[in-house]
Design an enzyme around this catalytic site. Structure first.
Site, PDB file in Angstrom:
ATOM      1  CE  LYS A 144      42.659  41.334  35.580  1.00 31.04           C
ATOM      2  NZ  LYS A 144      42.468  41.612  37.005  1.00 31.04           N
ATOM      3  CB  ALA A 191      42.512  45.139  42.815  1.00 32.85           C
ATOM      4  CB  SER A 192      43.048  41.176  40.396  1.00 34.82           C
ATOM      5  OG  SER A 192      42.996  40.227  39.351  1.00 34.82           O
ATOM      6  N   GLY A 193      43.174  39.204  42.330  1.00 32.46           N
ATOM      7  CA  GLY A 193      43.374  38.114  43.272  1.00 32.46           C
ATOM      8  C   GLY A 193      43.177  38.550  44.699  1.00 32.46           C
ATOM      9  N   GLY A 196      38.168  45.524  43.507  1.00 30.39           N
ATOM     10  CA  GLY A 196      37.515  45.077  42.283  1.00 30.39           C
ATOM     11  C   GLY A 196      38.505  44.391  41.364  1.00 30.39           C
TER      12      GLY A 196
END
Length: 782
Positions: A393, A589-591, A611
């Site tokens: 991250k 991605a993420s949220g 992802g």
């Protein structure tokens, strides 16, 4: 409408509907309107519906205009009338002269609206202007209804609701009802109309048959209960039409009216007929080609490529649309005025590549470029105290490091390798070259126009004014180059009675996730996805019974946790009510993946970036910055952590522990929700795929985070299948629709809220100190 009255002491009766019904009048009848071509209250839905049944205006399809002239009449011929209507509204002016040489003008203003899936209502208000006071006082209100299915229609209207006066006497109300049937085709229409007059016994009937053996010709015959009859004949060519209607009474008296009409939607094809080549921008490709591939009048498309900012996912989606369109036997031509590496993926899929002689092909490969601001922040005395869950991250590194971490560099290289191979493979398939040839061409870039032609990257150098002739030559047929707007306006008038089709909704979730409404950030020129706006759209489609399935179109790298979780909950409820399919664009991605998790099926392009399942959070300290300018703050507090959110604090271990504990809780919730949405993955497997790591769409499919590879068209096909609508024509609706007021208010909110947040390595002015799902900056196609 022809009004029949006893002039003084006789019974006053109104006979309505143009030439519909005879009536039992007892004396010569003063005129109250011009003669109109006969129609049914169950059928009329063009400009003449302004009189016949204003409810039909709610079913209108196009701008429609009539000019009518009475050329034969028992009274004075020579009356004129104008009727004009757009979907939902109509207006008319009728200029008439009575047998007593009284001139008057009758005006009507009508509106029609949709009620539910097949019901329409409408109202009409008419008034007369005349120097004769007996006419000048006329004011009439009418109310109509229409219920319509594909082969059945019923209409009803009550006229003179307000009992208007004419020549000093009140008129009775008239009640008309009509039923129309079509025997499986719009080319034949049977109708039966009935009328009851207030104060008059009995019911009058009208029987009619309308035939359209070919689009150009209309024939209509009508028989009234008093044995009078009407014959109507019309011819339509393109947007224009002419016709005549003649009524013959039982005593052989004849009334005739000729008309000229215009429709913004052509009723027949142009003569001579030329096929079209659509002149399209890249942004309109996916939507337009999906429709145009079924249109026999479309010979091909010209795609203008001028240096787009699209990512790999959307470029692959455009390429797929081009290939699918070519499979229908059409020609696809691209015209380059500026071409990036990514743009060439689309251009290479075309049958021919044309290029402006002064343009450039920037086929140079891919790069990932990241800025680091820690050195600048140190000089300013600003410290970023940010924690993260997940080795990969890396969003916070922009403000906490001076260069890439090894984990960050590892992921960047893996993604670049994968996307580069996808790029090379696409060009190899499209142009028939070897991988080595393509890589050598990439390493030899960028290219001038002549260099590109010599390298066979383009086929021909063409100036703008030469395009029509060159396109006509390449399509090998008599074609014309038309814009998207011209094509949209060229669709033939639909004679079929339209009924509400089942709908599939596309909800466009694009940009940085925040709470509140969506808007465009005027400072950075980026889209902000407001959770309130998207949540409203989700609730709307969930509650709309006509919407049978939903495609959530995601192009977002994430944002605030609370915004993502608001949408996640709404999407869970939506997925319980109807099929939900996710279509990933460039980035989800993420949220962006957080809100994809509840879907029944997730579709992504091979080059989509997805992802990044992870969380970061923390705060900024401006203490050093303030002290540089001689500013000091003294903080008095009650409560151990009352100064937790101050921008003038340090970052003691106790606060660090709080932040770490909270983001760990959020991360655990994140992977739990992904595991719930991905039945094939356990929570532990999601954790191993998470930890902030990003994947291409192709890698994500291999790992079970994505179900199918493809674009929006494939997602729509899946949604249609899951809704059981494979063999039906569906209507596509797109949400949300942002108002200019919302845009203005949210830009003000953005400018007036002094908080900080990070987006793809750029400092932005938004809320801060909330726990964030940070977006990832994908490699760019140059």
């Amino acid at each position: 409408m022809v009004l029949h009255f006893a002039r003084k002491r006789y019974l006053w009766v109104a006979c309505v509907c143009g030439t519909l019904f005879a009536c039992t009048a007892v004396a010569a009848s003063p005129k109250a309107r011009t003669h109109l071509p006969a129609s049914s209250v169950a059928v009329s839905d063009d400009a003449l519906a302004t009189f016949f049944n204003p409810a039909g205006l709610g079913a209108g399809r196009a701008l429609n205009l009539y000019y009518l002239r009475t050329y034969q009449s028992e009274s004075q011929p020579g009356d004129d009338a104008f009727f004009i209507a757009a979907p939902g509204a109509g207006f008319s002016m009728e200029f008439a002269t009575t047998a007593d040489d009284i001139d008057f003008t009758r005006y009507s203003l009508s509106t029609g609206r949709h009620l539910g899936s097949a019901l329409y209502w409408g109202t009409s208000y008419s008034w007369i202007n005349s120097d004769d006071k007996g006419y000048d006082t006329f004011r009439s209100l009418s109310l109509g209804l229409m219920y319509r299915r594909r082969y059945f229609s019923i209409g009803a209207i009550t006229r003179n609701l307000n009992r208007p006066k004419l020549l000093g006497e009140k008129l009775g109300r008239a009640y008309d009802i009509g039923v129309a049937l079509r025997p499986g085709t719009w080319r034949a229409t049977f109708s039966l109309d009935m009328q009851k007059m207030q104060g008059i016994g009995g019911v009058d009937f009208q029987y009619a048959l309308e035939l359209r053996p070919i689009r150009e010709v209309m024939l209509r015959g009508m028989l009234n209960s008093d044995r009078s009859f009407d014959i109507r004949f019309g011819i339509n060519i393109g947007n224009w039409g002419v016709g005549t209607d003649n009524r013959f009474d039982a005593d052989s008296a004849q009334t005739g009216v000729g008309y000229f009409q215009f429709s913004s939607a052509p009723k027949t094809r142009a003569i001579p007929r030329r096929r079209k080549v659509l002149d399209l921008s890249m942004g309109s490709l996916e939507r337009t080609l999906r429709i145009a591939k079924r249109d026999k009048d479309v010979a091909g498309v010209l795609i203008r490529i001028n240096g787009s900012g699209y990512g790999m996912g959307q470029l692959q989606e455009m390429r797929d649309a081009v290939i699918e369109f070519k499979e229908s036997g059409r020609v696809v031509i691209s015209y380059l005025s500026s071409c990036s590496t990514g743009d060439y993926i689309v251009a290479s899929a075309c049958d021919a590549i044309l290029m402006h002689p002064s343009a450039e092909v920037r086929l140079i490969g891919l790069r990932a470029e990241r800025s680091f601001y820690k050195g600048a922040l140190d000089m300013l005395g600003i410290r970023a105290d940010i924690e993260q869950i997940g080795k990969y991250k890396s969003a916070a590194e922009t403000f906490t490091r001076r260069d890439m971490s090894e984990a960050h560099r590892e992921v960047q290289n893996v993604i670049l390798d994968e996307l580069y191979e996808q790029l090379v493979t696409a060009i190899v398939k499209n142009r028939g070259w070897t991988p080595e040839t393509v890589k050598n061409l990439i390493d030899g870039g960028p290219y001038t126009a002549r260099g590109a032609r010599n390298a066979k990257l383009v086929d021909r150098l063409v100036y703008e004014d030469e395009l029509p002739n060159v396109v006509a030559t390449l399509t090998d047929s008599a074609t014309e180059l038309v814009t998207l707007g011209e094509y949209a306006n060229s669709g033939l008038y639909v004679h079929e009675w339209r009924v509400q089709r089942p709908k599939i909704a596309i909800i466009e979730a694009e940009g940085l996730m925040m709470t509140g409404d969506s808007f465009t950030d005027v400072l950075m020129g980026t889209q902000v996805m407001g959770s309130d706006t998207i949540a409203r759209a989700i609730r709307t489609v969930r509650e709309d019974e006509a919407i049978k399935a939903v495609v959530l179109r995601i192009d977002s790298g994430g944002g605030l946790v609370v915004a993502a979780d608001i949408l996640w909950r709404e999407l869970v409820l939506l997925a319980e009510a109807k099929p939900l399919v996710v279509s990933m664009a460039d980035v989800a991605a993420s949220g962006g993946y957080y809100i994809a998790a509840p879907a029944d099926v997730i579709v992504a392009e091979p080059g989509t970036i997805t992802g990044s399942i992870g969380v970061i959070g923390g705060k900024y300290s401006l203490k050093g910055f303030y002290e540089t300018f001689g500013i000091r703050k003294e903080i008095l507090k009650r409560g151990k952590h009352a100064d937790f959110y101050t921008d003038y604090g340090d970052y003691p271990p106790a606060e660090q522990e709080i932040v770490r504990r909270q983001i760990a809780e959020i991360y655990d919730d994140f992977i739990t929700k992904v595991a719930i949405g991905r039945p094939g993955l356990t929570k532990e497997e999601v954790d191993s795929l998470g930890r902030g790591r990003i994947w291409t769409g192709e890698q994500a499919k291999e790992n079970g985070l994505v179900d199918e590879l493809g674009g929006l068209s494939r997602a729509l096909e899946i949604a249609q299948e899951k809704a059981g609508l494979e063999k039906q024509v569906v209507e596509i609706v797109r949400l949300p629709k942002q108002t200019w007021v919302s845009q203005l208010v949210n830009n003000y909110r953005l400018l007036s809220t002094p908080h900080t947040f990070v987006d793809s390595g750029v400092l932005k002015i938004v809320r801060h100190r909330l726990f964030l799902l940070m977006p990832y900056q994908m490699p760019l196609s140059d």
